[in-house]
Design a protein around this motif. Structure first.
Motif, short mmCIF file in Angstrom:
data_model
loop_
_atom_site.label_atom_id
_atom_site.label_comp_id
_atom_site.label_asym_id
_atom_site.label_seq_id
_atom_site.Cartn_x
_atom_site.Cartn_y
_atom_site.Cartn_z
N LEU A 45 0.83 -1.21 0.00
CA LEU A 45 0.00 0.00 0.00
C LEU A 45 0.86 1.26 0.00
CD1 LEU A 45 -2.82 1.19 0.10
CD2 LEU A 45 -2.74 1.06 2.60
N GLY A 46 1.95 1.25 0.80
CA GLY A 46 2.82 2.42 0.84
C GLY A 46 3.45 2.71 -0.50
N GLN A 47 3.87 1.64 -1.21
CA GLN A 47 4.47 1.83 -2.53
C GLN A 47 3.45 2.39 -3.51
OE1 GLN A 47 6.23 -1.85 -3.75
NE2 GLN A 47 7.59 -2.00 -1.96
N PHE A 48 2.22 1.86 -3.46
CA PHE A 48 1.18 2.34 -4.36
C PHE A 48 0.88 3.82 -4.12
CE2 PHE A 48 -0.61 -2.20 -4.60
CZ PHE A 48 0.22 -2.48 -5.68
N VAL A 49 0.76 4.20 -2.85
CA VAL A 49 0.49 5.60 -2.54
C VAL A 49 1.64 6.49 -3.02
CG1 VAL A 49 0.15 7.25 -0.68
CG2 VAL A 49 -1.02 5.04 -0.61
N GLY A 50 2.87 6.03 -2.80
CA GLY A 50 4.02 6.81 -3.25
C GLY A 50 4.04 6.97 -4.77
N LEU A 51 3.75 5.88 -5.49
CA LEU A 51 3.71 5.97 -6.95
C LEU A 51 2.60 6.90 -7.42
CD1 LEU A 51 4.35 2.23 -7.95
CD2 LEU A 51 5.91 4.18 -8.24
N ILE A 52 1.46 6.85 -6.77
CA ILE A 52 0.35 7.73 -7.15
C ILE A 52 0.72 9.19 -6.93
CG2 ILE A 52 -2.01 8.41 -6.56
CD1 ILE A 52 -2.57 5.46 -5.97
N VAL A 53 1.37 9.49 -5.79
CA VAL A 53 1.78 10.87 -5.51
C VAL A 53 2.80 11.34 -6.54
CG1 VAL A 53 2.97 12.35 -3.85
CG2 VAL A 53 1.25 10.72 -3.06
N VAL A 54 3.79 10.48 -6.84
CA VAL A 54 4.80 10.85 -7.84
C VAL A 54 4.15 11.06 -9.20
CG1 VAL A 54 6.82 10.01 -9.10
CG2 VAL A 54 6.69 9.74 -6.62
N ALA A 55 3.20 10.18 -9.57
CA ALA A 55 2.54 10.32 -10.87
C ALA A 55 1.74 11.62 -10.94
CB ALA A 55 1.62 9.12 -11.12
N ALA A 68 4.25 14.49 -11.27
CA ALA A 68 4.80 14.52 -12.62
C ALA A 68 3.78 15.05 -13.62
CB ALA A 68 5.27 13.13 -13.03
N LEU A 69 2.52 14.66 -13.44
CA LEU A 69 1.47 15.14 -14.35
C LEU A 69 1.29 16.65 -14.23
CD1 LEU A 69 -0.76 14.40 -16.36
CD2 LEU A 69 -2.30 14.07 -14.42
N ILE A 70 1.34 17.18 -13.01
CA ILE A 70 1.21 18.62 -12.82
C ILE A 70 2.37 19.36 -13.47
CG2 ILE A 70 1.18 20.45 -11.08
CD1 ILE A 70 -0.31 18.55 -9.24
N VAL A 71 3.60 18.84 -13.26
CA VAL A 71 4.78 19.49 -13.85
C VAL A 71 4.70 19.47 -15.37
CG1 VAL A 71 7.28 19.32 -14.12
CG2 VAL A 71 6.25 19.03 -11.87
N LEU A 72 4.34 18.32 -15.94
CA LEU A 72 4.23 18.23 -17.39
C LEU A 72 3.14 19.15 -17.92
CD1 LEU A 72 4.67 14.39 -17.95
CD2 LEU A 72 6.31 16.20 -18.48
N SER A 73 2.05 19.27 -17.18
CA SER A 73 0.97 20.16 -17.62
C SER A 73 1.43 21.61 -17.65
CB SER A 73 -0.24 20.01 -16.69
OG SER A 73 -0.72 18.68 -16.70
N VAL A 74 2.18 22.04 -16.63
CA VAL A 74 2.67 23.42 -16.59
C VAL A 74 3.67 23.66 -17.71
CG1 VAL A 74 3.97 25.08 -15.22
CG2 VAL A 74 2.24 23.67 -14.13
N VAL A 75 4.56 22.70 -17.96
CA VAL A 75 5.54 22.85 -19.04
C VAL A 75 4.83 22.96 -20.39
CG1 VAL A 75 7.41 21.69 -20.28
CG2 VAL A 75 7.41 21.73 -17.79
N PHE A 76 3.85 22.07 -20.61
CA PHE A 76 3.12 22.13 -21.88
C PHE A 76 2.34 23.44 -22.01
CE2 PHE A 76 -0.67 21.47 -24.47
CZ PHE A 76 -0.09 21.05 -25.66
N LEU A 77 1.82 23.94 -20.90
CA LEU A 77 1.08 25.20 -20.95
C LEU A 77 1.99 26.35 -21.37
CD1 LEU A 77 -1.84 26.15 -20.39
CD2 LEU A 77 -1.07 26.82 -18.11
#
Length: 379
Positions: free
Chosen positions: A87-97, A100-109
């Motif tokens: 569960l801890g790994q899944f939560v960590g991966l979700i937070v990282v994802a 990363a999605l927010i950063v990529l969205s800002v870069v693309f914007l």
């Protein structure tokens, strides 16, 4: 009287013919396809991303049996009993994802903000240059990027208020805890909430269209920031609100027509990419290839490459629409904005002065030939 929205359709079509078809240039066409992707000026629609009806119609059986029968041989099996361990790994991966999605969205914007100006300049000058355009419009794109950030934050805050306040009021009044006694009020409130959301979505779409169609030219030609640009634009719109409303309605109709047309044309590149991919998967399965870390990694890599190739091929098909809609906005605004009109319809160059003829030398004055000597008298 300035041209109406209907009057600007034909000049925009003529602009597309002159820029793309009168003298076909593959280099410009391919660059405009990339600019169209990064400026978010693709006009395709009607995509269907899947249908889960067949899965829901499976005979009733345990989920583990369904997963064991549906996954290919060699694919890692899912065991719900292992969830607490990881569960801890899944939560960590979700937070990282999510991060990363927010950063990529800002870069693309940011990239999208600069490429809006590159697209405007490419259509205006009938010549597309990505490297030179980035250097030329990076500062203006940064100012437009700030506007997009402010707009996105405002949209999310308003949505939070639009949804959060009614829910808070419903909980405070006890409507949610005692659902059956207040079902009528909840239905009416839900209808009103959906109506407010539709109105808000339409208003946000109108603001976005006005920004990319008219705010970008004003910021580009006058070097304004987004606040001064909006002040200038609202002053122009205030004199002809009805004509701008007709423009928005007609552009909606034209966008729907373009989406239908270019979605049909996009079938060709879709088949060009999807059919070989399906053949490769079937051939690999027939050769006995199983799912493991290596094959899954290769599938992700090649699938991503094929996805980006598909987007680019679809963008190539949509280049005429990528040029038409900015040109349509330019011709409509140029009739009300002399600075843009002067660039869109440059005055013909003055004819070169006629070359001066060399002076004709004066001929010497006419002299009568000398008379012959008279004969001497005889005697």
């Amino acid at each position: 009287m300035p041209a109406s929205a209907v009057d600007c359709v034909q000049p925009a079509l003529q602009h597309v013919r002159e820029q793309l078809f009168t003298r076909f240039r593959w280099g410009q066409w391919s660059r405009l396809a990339l600019v169209g992707i990064l400026a978010a000026e693709l006009h395709v629609g009607g995509c269907n991303f899947g249908n889960f009806g067949q899965l829901l119609q499976q005979p009733p059986r345990s989920h583990s049996g369904l997963m064991r029968s549906s996954l290919p041989p060699g694919f890692p099996r899912f065991n719900p009993a292992h969830i607490p361990e990881h569960l801890g790994q899944f939560v960590g991966l979700i937070v990282v994802a999510i991060f990363a999605l927010i950063v990529l969205s800002v870069v693309f914007l940011y990239i999208n903000s600069v490429f809006r100006f590159i697209l405007f300049d490419s259509v205006l000058r009938r010549e597309c240059s990505i490297g030179g355009g980035w250097s030329k419009w990076r500062r203006a794109g940064g100012r437009f990027f700030l506007w997009q950030i402010v707009f996105q934050i405002a949209v999310w805050l308003f949505l939070a208020l639009l949804v959060g306040v009614p829910l808070a009021l419903a909980f405070a009044a006890g409507w949610v805890t005692d659902f059956r006694q207040h079902i009528g009020r909840l239905v009416i409130g839900g209808i009103l909430l959906v109506g407010l959301f539709v109105v808000f979505a339409l208003a946000a779409a109108v603001v976005q269209v006005l920004a990319k169609d008219f705010l970008v030219p004003l910021m580009a030609l006058e070097g304004l920031d987004f606040a001064d640009g909006w002040h200038r634009l609202l002053g122009i719109i205030g004199r002809e609100k009805g004509r701008y409303a007709v423009y928005l309605l007609l552009k909606l109709v034209l966008s729907l027509a373009a989406a239908i047309l270019f979605s049909i044309l996009a079938i060709v590149p879709i088949l060009f990419v999807v059919v070989p991919a399906v053949i490769a998967v079937v051939a690999g399965s027939a050769a006995g290839m199983g799912w493991n870390v290596t094959t899954i990694s290769l599938a992700i890599i090649f699938g991503s490459l094929l996805f980006f190739l598909l987007i680019y091929l679809v963008a190539l098909v949509c280049v005429p629409a990528t040029v038409f809609f900015p040109a349509y906005a330019m011709y409509f605004l140029a009739a009300r904005y002399p600075a843009l009109d002067a660039l869109l319809h440059p005055a013909p160059a003055p004819a070169p002065p006629a070359p001066e003829m060399p002076p004709v030398p004066e001929s010497p004055p006419f002299e009568a030939p000398p008379l012959p000597p008279s004969a001497e008298p005889i005697g």
